[in-house]
Design a protein around this motif. Structure first.
Motif, PDB file in Angstrom:
ATOM      1  N   SER A  76       0.787  -1.210   0.000  1.00  0.00           N
ATOM      2  CA  SER A  76       0.000   0.000   0.000  1.00  0.00           C
ATOM      3  C   SER A  76       0.831   1.279   0.000  1.00  0.00           C
ATOM      4  O   SER A  76       0.278   2.357  -0.060  1.00  0.00           O
ATOM      5  N   LEU A  77       2.144   1.140   0.097  1.00  0.00           N
ATOM      6  CA  LEU A  77       2.962   2.355   0.138  1.00  0.00           C
ATOM      7  C   LEU A  77       2.926   3.060  -1.210  1.00  0.00           C
ATOM      8  O   LEU A  77       2.986   2.426  -2.252  1.00  0.00           O
ATOM      9  N   THR A  78       2.872   4.390  -1.128  1.00  0.00           N
ATOM     10  CA  THR A  78       2.864   5.136  -2.389  1.00  0.00           C
ATOM     11  C   THR A  78       4.014   6.130  -2.401  1.00  0.00           C
ATOM     12  O   THR A  78       4.508   6.544  -1.349  1.00  0.00           O
ATOM     13  N   ALA A  79       4.394   6.495  -3.620  1.00  0.00           N
ATOM     14  CA  ALA A  79       5.464   7.471  -3.776  1.00  0.00           C
ATOM     15  C   ALA A  79       5.053   8.795  -3.154  1.00  0.00           C
ATOM     16  O   ALA A  79       5.865   9.482  -2.532  1.00  0.00           O
ATOM     17  N   LYS A  80       3.797   9.119  -3.287  1.00  0.00           N
ATOM     18  CA  LYS A  80       3.320  10.394  -2.777  1.00  0.00           C
ATOM     19  C   LYS A  80       3.502  10.474  -1.251  1.00  0.00           C
ATOM     20  O   LYS A  80       3.888  11.511  -0.702  1.00  0.00           O
ATOM     21  N   ALA A  81       3.205   9.352  -0.603  1.00  0.00           N
ATOM     22  CA  ALA A  81       3.352   9.344   0.853  1.00  0.00           C
ATOM     23  C   ALA A  81       4.817   9.334   1.269  1.00  0.00           C
ATOM     24  O   ALA A  81       5.199   9.913   2.282  1.00  0.00           O
TER      25      ALA A  81
END
Lengths: 592, 1061
Positions: free
Chosen positions: A4-9
């Motif tokens: 679920s990790l995103t670049a944005k986060a």
């Protein structure tokens, strides 16, 4: 929530706290066997026109470490998604106000609540018995999880398959380190007889193979129970219904000191059992035991804090005096024969020997270089990065200006010029270098104070010596750094140099010493006692029931057939000894 | 989490191989080399490959990121099979031995006038390439050449501006250097003078001159260097060998190899024996290297005042080391030196000549004025006034800026200090009124900023100053460059030479200035408080000048008060700081009169010896041979100076016995109160210095509780010494004490805490092993004792354990070129217990106190005996250790007089033998006590437990003779003429005074009485003689003589005529 990790986060945290990301990767990946490095990720990302954040998110998701990464950040007070977290805190605040405001007039400090909410995400655990979530728990030391005993009890008394689902949502096999059952009368909502209460406090400690408490966070059990003072706020950290809904607020009745159980009003459900409860100051009060009808209750800490076994196990697990395995598990790189090194580190870290300013690792046979660079790995694995920063200073003929090099390593910037009066054309080279070294040592000391950490300088042995000028600089640096209170040194090699006026031979000597000095550690051989030390520490950490006779047998087997001279074994045999110890550990775990 | 990816491992290996042959590189290049186009297709794999590589690299951040492989990682990789391939980097070329790294090219580089940059590039590449490079063996020479060229280039650059004047001094130095000494005592021409006067500059110039004319091998020892420690013989000579290697490139590799060996040797030594270890092989090789060149050696000793500040005897030790160099053959050798003031006062006999630099040369003064932009017309007025003093030049130049200034009121013939005072006041009078007091009294602060000005100075002076005014005053003050230096960040400091000259005027001036100085110090102490604790402490210490109490001096703060700031303090405060730093105070320094209690003698200290026996060592400098305790002496007990007590303790903690001896003889002039801190520290010194008689005398006066208290208060020194003494004096009583768990724990901690202080493998260690405790609670460092005892009682299950001690003994003997012929070469079987016992004697720990005793102020007879023994050492070996080889050259290998002979005797395994034989019939109380301990240890290690009833566990049976004596007896018995051989042994140690012969006779008589008729056989006689206390070295020959019916009597008393003579 895997993947679920995103670049944005990730992008903000990489930009704002790259050192923390670096530390997280060091912790989550094995730096020796399976490293992941932020610099390297950045280069690879650049190569394909991606952002570092995108690449890192992809890798963490692929490796199934996204939750672990988030938990690590949370444990270090850095929520990954700040806006979302702020919303969570606001919700918690509203909930707590709703639950408690009218009741006992409590209103939580938002900042403290936010910090606690983050930390709780990093110490809370689910307990699974034979695959099913049966309760909650909390990390209370590197490898121990505190829960209620009835959570792990099985109806038929069969030995269950125990697992702890950690803050990173991964499942870890666990064994029972301590189990004190509830009294049978409690099944029907009764209380244990007073005389049997101590033996029926419904508490258990589960032992993990991996020191999750070091990686994430731990509940700091207070040295003595919080005094009872009537009705007060109550915060429960749990998994109601096995779900990660987080924190519940309520009131606990602590009117009667010595009460065997205390009633509370926080929302709870199946799966909450064993969850830790706290007061308004987030001090541990006790474990949620269950509900009968509308009455929910906790086993107060008073009921088991005096249990000597309970105390000893937690204390034993917390006090790491010897790092027997680089990653804390039998499968990691086993460490044999470095007792002096760890004695010194533990002594320094505990502030028990103010005169001891570091370690000088010396080889008995200078042709061998095994163990020198490894000392850096040991240092990194042993010291808590929040209190210690390690700077690695390479030396070789190419490092002609050691002062400038160390400055660059600590400050990532070139050093300032020499002060007036000691410029190279104004004084001797030696006096010039001495002044530069002193200035740098002062700057490093100030930096250490500013960071609130001890700065350790690990100096690598120059394979073919140093140039004369560099050697003189290095002597000055060591002399100056040795007397800076927030700086510690580890010299690896340098056997032909005189680098410290005081060199202690034992930790005992250093404890009583008054002159700042280094402890000499001689490497290159190991003894039976060294192997026994590693095996004993492994048994202690892993909870193996290896008595003296078993330990002696295991050590004998580990050394069988290996050549020794005068009781000393060459380091070349360390690998096979480690393999044999590991095999014993597997056998103990039932896997071998 | 290790990925099962052999592919990944291969990629990582490829990336590492690439990096290993690069200088710094772009990480993308490593990816391209390892993965090719795959890097773009599989970015995650690329990240993993680079992550692995990153562990082995440092990162140079700049415009573009560059990585550089760490030296150790590179070496490891290049030690394997790495293909250089197409790479054209210096490392690759070095590995391939091509281009500039072809051997002939490297040799050309070494032979020619190659630029330092080129040498450095080659050295760096070869260092990186490691031993696989064909030219790697040239690295030592390249490095040496580079060091030499750099040093020369620096000297040349330093002198490039020209060196003017000082012709006479230069000529004197050059003449001295041109006539080097070939043997000790080594002497120097010493250049002294104020800081900044040009001492080092003068030395540099003479070095430059002699380089061109004589080309000597240059060794520069600047004692500002933190790593130069004359007490560490190994480290000190290793540094000299490093510089010799630079100057004699052909020898550099051999010297380096021997340095490593020397360092390994040092690592193997702990405890007191380490103190007298010398790297003999390295010194021999250094001598060989020098001889091979035909050049002579020039040693430049600089900043000697720093060495002296460490202790009065350090310069003595330095010159002893210089003597050693010459004795080993590092000669011819010339020494020149420099240092402030009286650096060489403790060794006047080592100073051939002194050159005092009073002021700079006229030509240099003109240059300085020119450089400062002083108009030339003023020079004629300035130069005569300044007399070459750099500070006066500065001040005079400033004073004469005001054309109205008239120096006429300076008295004719005034001292430099007076002239300075006049000039200073003249300049100060021109400073605006509001700034003047700040400029002057501000000197009291170490540094001034606006806050300190308003917070500390102004209130003390009764001035009112706003923050803005303070800032403005400071800005203006900063323009007075003759007075202050600014750090550019709002702080100004008075120039150091100004402080040195004029700060004393404030403290010693008028009542008014003194009052102001006191007020500022008090105010500053308060104001700095927590802001800057070191400054606060400095001012509290300065306030002691005015009668304010001496503050406590925490070590952490004391370390910040160094250099000129320390010199500014009044003497008692300076001493307090020095001792808090762990350094010697000013007590008993040459030229500093000390209040030593000389009114009473130390009559009580010497051991109440047997009738007619005196101690062989003076206890105080002027109390030699003082009579034993008298009531008057007891009545006049005097406490030594507290500084002396702390100094003595510090020196003992540092292991500097020589300086300790100096402090002791200067500071401990009175009879001591038993159990007082002074007495206990004195006892420690006496014990460690081998002055056991006096030490035991104090020991006996201690109350019962003393050991326990010492173990608690000073486990590392006092506790350890008292434990050792207890072990020697009453082993059984010590065992009883150790049975108490609390005492045992304290004793164990003390043992762990005193590795550098204590004897290794001595009676105390045996006591721990005999105390029947489990391994888990025993002290950590008992491996030698354990191994010795394993050999002694022939343990079978841990037979390997004896190997540890045997290995240590072998390597100790090796230092002296001693060895046993191997079995295959016809030598003895080292598995035989008797042979092992003989070898292990090299580890006799009582060699250390004997060495200390002889190194201190040895009784003349002992020194003479040892000197006489030196050429006879091969004979000693033939008589007592006939299997030992390498003894023929031993006398030539010993360079340092009697202490070296003691060390050699210990290495030969004769420690107990010589000491216990030589003392027979002589009044040598210290030697007797040490010899008794040495003999007891010898017997025990040779299988005969000699410490009373409490044997260690595992010791079965109690033999009546030791293996070593038994083996010696066997050899004597089968000799062609046993009686003659026995007589030769008895006579050898020259113990054959009348009284010795009498002693022999008494032993025989006692043995007869004890053994009844059973001493008719040599073996029985030996048992009986050992039983009555005859040391093995005489018991063996006496047994043979007795068994052969030869009766011994004192000379002239009987028909046999005292065969021992």
């Amino acid at each position: 929530m895997s993947g679920s990790l995103t670049a944005k986060a990730l992008a903000p945290v990489i930009a704002e706290a790259p050192a923390l990301v670096h530390e997280a990767l060091q912790t989550l990946y094995d730096p020796r066997e399976d490293p992941l490095d932020l610099d390297a990720v950045a280069v690879a990302a650049r190569g394909v026109g991606r952002t570092t954040a995108a690449m890192l998110a992809m890798i963490l998701n692929e490796d199934g470490l996204s939750e672990a990464f988030v938990a690590f950040l949370a444990a270090h007070a850095r929520p990954l998604d700040r806006p979302a977290f702020a919303a969570t805190v606001a919700r918690l605040k509203a909930e707590s106000d709703a639950a408690l405001g009218g009741l006992v007039g409590i209103s939580f400090d938002e900042e403290k609540l936010a910090a606690f909410a983050l930390r709780s995400q990093s110490f809370r655990c689910r307990i699974r018995v034979n695959g099913k979530v049966t309760g909650s728990g909390a990390l209370v030391s590197p490898r121990l999880v505190l829960t209620a005993e009835h959570v792990i009890a099985t109806a038929n008394g069969m030995v269950p398959k125990l697992e702890v689902e950690g803050p990173d949502d991964r499942r870890y096999p666990a064994t029972v380190a301590l189990a004190v059952p509830p009294h049978e009368s409690e099944v029907t909502g009764g209380l244990p007889p007073a005389e049997a209460a101590a033996a029926h406090s419904d508490v258990a400690l589960l032992r993990l193979d991996v020191p999750l408490g070091r990686r994430y966070a731990q509940v700091d059990l207070p040295p003595a129970p919080v005094p009872c003072a009537g009705k007060s706020a109550f915060v429960l950290v749990h998994f109601p219904g096995g779900k990660a809904s987080g924190i519940s607020f309520g009131e606990v009745d602590r009117s009667a000191a010595g009460a065997l159980r205390q009633a509370h009003t926080a929302k709870a459900a199946n799966g909450s059992s064993g969850g830790p409860g706290f007061d308004a100051e987030f001090r541990f009060l006790g474990l949620h035991q269950g509900r009968l009808g509308k009455v929910k209750r906790i086993v107060p800490f008073e009921q088991f804090c005096a249990n000597a076994d309970f105390r000893a196990r937690i204390e034993g697990d917390r006090q790491m005096r010897y790092l027997w395995s680089l990653d804390g598990s039998p499968e990691g790189h086993l460490v044999i024969g470095r007792q002096t090194f760890f004695d010194a580190l533990a002594t320094i870290a505990a502030g028990e020997a103010p005169a001891l300013r570091g370690i000088w690792v010396r080889r008995k046979s200078i042709a061998e270089s095994a163990g020198l660079a490894f000392s850096h790995d040991l240092l990194s694995a042993f010291l808590d990065a929040s209190a210690h920063r390690i700077v690695r200073l390479p030396t070789a003929i190419e490092v002609g200006d050691v002062v400038a090099r160390l400055h660059a390593e600590v400050f990532a910037a070139p050093p300032p010029g020499a002060a007036p009066g000691v410029r190279l054309d104004e004084t001797t080279r030696v006096a010039h270098d001495e002044d530069r070294a002193r200035t740098l040592a002062d700057a490093i000391q100030a930096q250490a104070v500013a960071e609130g950490r001890t700065i350790w300088i690990f100096v690598e042995n120059p394979p073919a010596g140093l140039l004369q000028d560099a050697q003189v600089q290095f002597e000055h640096l060591v002399a100056e750094l040795l007397v800076r209170p927030s700086v510690r040194l580890v010299l690896a090699g340098f056997e032909t140099c005189v680098l410290a006026e005081t060199v202690y031979e034992t930790v005992g000597e250093a404890r009583t010493g008054t002159l700042p000095g280094l402890l000499a550690e001689y490497i290159g051989e190991f003894t039976e006692a060294d192997v026994r030390m590693t095996a004993a520490e492994m048994a202690r950490a892993m909870g193996y029931d290896w008595g003296a006779a078993v330990l002696a047998r295991i050590v004998r087997l580990a050394l069988a057939g290996l050549p020794a001279q005068g009781g000393y074994y060459p380091v070349t045999h360390l690998g096979s000894v480690a393999d044999r110890l590991r095999a014993e550990a597997r056998r103990e775990e039932g896997g071998g | 989490m290790k990925r099962a990816a052999g592919d990944l491992d291969a990629l990582v290996a490829a990336a590492r191989s690439f990096a290993a042959v690069q200088d710094s590189f772009a990480p993308e290049a490593a990816l391209a080399a390892a993965m090719g186009p795959r890097a773009g297709q599989e970015p995650v794999v690329a990240a993993r490959v680079l992550s692995a590589l990153r562990q082995d690299c440092t990162v140079e951040a700049g415009k573009t990121e560059r990585w550089l492989m760490r030296p150790a990682a590179r070496r490891k990789i290049l030690a394997g099979d790495v293909s250089v391939g197409e790479a054209e980097t210096p490392v690759a070329n070095a590995l391939a031995g091509r281009g500039a790294f072809a051997l002939e090219e490297l040799d050309r580089m070494l032979a020619g006038e190659t630029a330092p940059e080129e040498l450095e590039a080659a050295a760096v590449a070869l260092d990186r390439a490691g031993p696989s490079a064909p030219g790697f063996d040239r690295l030592d020479r390249l490095r040496g050449a580079l060091n030499t060229r750099r040093a020369q280039a620096r000297t040349d650059a330093h002198l490039a501006g020209g060196f003017f004047g000082r012709e006479a001094e230069l000529a004197r130095l050059a003449e001295w250097i041109a006539a080097p000494q070939s043997g000790p005592p080594m002497r120097t021409i010493h250049v002294s003078g104020l800081p900044g006067i040009g001492k080092s500059f003068l030395l540099e110039r003479v070095v430059q001159m002699t380089r061109l004319s004589l080309d000597p091998i240059l060794v520069t020892l600047d004692f500002d260097r933190a790593g130069l420690n004359v007490l560490e013989a190994h480290g000190f000579f290793e540094e000299i060998s490093r510089q010799l290697g630079d100057a004699v490139p052909d020898a550099s590799a051999q010297l380096r190899a021997l340095r490593l060996k020397s360092a390994e040797r040092r690592a193997a030594e702990t405890g007191t024996t380490a103190r007298y270890s010398v790297p003999r092989d390295l010194l021999d090789a250094m001598a060989g290297a020098v001889k091979g060149t035909g050049r002579h050696v020039l040693v430049v000793l600089d900043t000697l005042e720093v060495l002296r500040s460490r202790g009065e005897t350090q310069v003595m030790t330095l010159f002893d080391r210089m003597d050693s160099l010459a004795e080993y053959g590092v000669a011819p050798l010339a020494i020149i030196s420099a240092g402030r003031g009286d650096a060489l006062d403790p060794v006047p006999e080592r100073v051939e000549d002194r050159i005092r630099l009073e002021g700079i040369e006229d030509s240099a003064a003109r240059l300085l004025l020119s450089a400062r932009g002083v108009p030339e017309r003023l020079w004629p007025r300035i130069l005569p006034l300044a007399r070459g003093n750099p500070l006066l030049l500065t001040l005079a130049a400033k004073a004469f800026e005001d054309t109205a200034y008239d120096a006429g009121d300076i008295p004719a013939g005034a001292s430099e200090e007076t002239i300075g005072g006049y000039l200073y006041r003249a300049i100060l009078s021109r400073v605006p009124e509001r700034l003047r007091r700040i400029a002057n009294e501000g000197l009291i602060l170490r540094a001034i900023d606006a806050e300190a000005l308003t917070g500390a100075v102004a209130p003390a002076l009764g001035l009112t100053l706003t923050a803005e005014e303070a800032r403005s005053a400071l800005t203006e003050l900063a323009t007075h460059h003759w007075l202050v230096e600014s750090d550019g960040a709002g702080k100004v400091r008075h120039r150091q030479d100004v402080r040195r000259a004029f700060l004393p005027l404030l403290y010693d001036g008028t009542t008014e200035t003194r009052r102001a100085a006191e007020a500022i110090n008090l105010r500053a102490a308060e104001w700095y408080g927590m802001r800057d604790p070191a400054s606060a402490l400095y001012h509290r210490l300065q306030a002691t000048r005015f009668g304010h109490p001496m503050p406590g001096v925490p070590a952490e703060l004391a370390r910040e008060i160094t250099g000129p700031i320390l010199d500014e303090l009044p003497a008692p405060a300076r001493d307090a700081v020095l001792q808090a730093q762990g350094r010697r105070s000013g007590f008993a320094r040459a030229g500093a009169p000390e209040d030593v209690p000389k009114d009473v003698g130390l009559g009580e200290l010497p051991l109440p010896a047997p009738p007619g026996e005196t101690t062989d060592v003076q206890v105080v400098g002027d109390g030699a041979g003082a009579p034993l305790a008298d009531t008057e002496g007891r009545a006049k007990r005097a406490q030594p100076d507290e500084r002396a007590v702390r100094d003595l303790e510090l020196m003992l903690e540092k292991g500097d016995l020589r300086e300790a001896g100096h402090v002791f003889s200067a500071g401990f002039g009175g009879a001591l109160e038993a159990a007082s801190p002074g007495a206990l520290v004195a006892l420690c010194y006496l014990w460690l210095a081998g002055r056991w008689a006096a030490a035991f005398d104090l020991f006996r006066g201690l109350p019962r509780s003393a050991i326990e208290r010492a173990l608690e208060e000073s486990p590392h020194l006092r506790g350890r010494v008292l434990l050792e003494m207890q072990a020697e004096a009453a082993f059984g009583k010590l065992l009883t004490m150790l049975a108490d768990v609390r005492i045992f724990d304290l004793a164990r901690r003390s043992h762990d805490a005193s590795q550098r202080t204590g004897m290794v493998g001595g009676a105390l260690d045996f006591a721990f092993l005999a105390a029947s405790q489990t391994d888990a609670v025993l002290p950590r460092r008992l491996e030698l004792a354990r191994s010795l005892l394993a050999s002694a009682y022939g343990a079978t299950d841990g037979a390997g354990d004896a190997d540890y001690a045997l290995g240590a003994a072998r390597s100790l003997r090796q230092d002296f070129g001693l060895f046993h012929e191997p079995l295959e070469g016809g030598g003895p079987d080292e598995r035989r217990p008797a042979v092992q016992a003989g070898m292990l004697q090299a580890l006799n720990p009582y060699g250390a106190p004997l060495h200390a005793m002889v190194s201190g102020a040895p009784e003349g007879r002992i020194a003479a005996f040892l000197e006489g023994l030196r050429p006879r050492l091969p004979e000693a070996a033939a008589l007592f250790t006939p299997d030992l080889r390498g003894t023929e050259t031993l006398p030539d290998r010993l360079r340092a007089g009697p202490p070296d002979v003691v060390a050699a005797l210990t290495a030969m395994g004769l420690c107990a033998d010589w000491s216990s034989a030589h003392v027979i019939g002589r009044s040598l109380a210290d030697l007797r006590l040490i010899a008794t301990s040495a003999e007891r240890w010898r017997r025990t290690v040779a299988g005969m437990w000699s410490y009373g009833a409490g044997c260690p566990e595992g010791w079965t049976g109690q033999p009546s003779e030791d293996r070593m004596s038994a083996a010696r007896l066997d050899r004597l018995v089968i000799a062609p003429d046993p009686v003659a051989a026995a007589r030769r042994q008895l006579a050898f140690w020259q113990g054959a005074s009348d009284r010795a012969a009498g002693r022999f006779a008494r032993w025989v008589a006692a043995a007869r009485a004890r053994g009844d008729a059973r001493i008719g056989r040599p073996g029985e006689a030996l048992t009986a003689l050992l039983g009555v206390g005859a040391p093995g070295v005489v018991a063996v020959p006496l047994a043979v003589l007795t068994a052969h019916g030869v009766f011994l009597q004192a000379k002239g008393r009987g028909p046999d005529g005292g065969a021992a003579n």
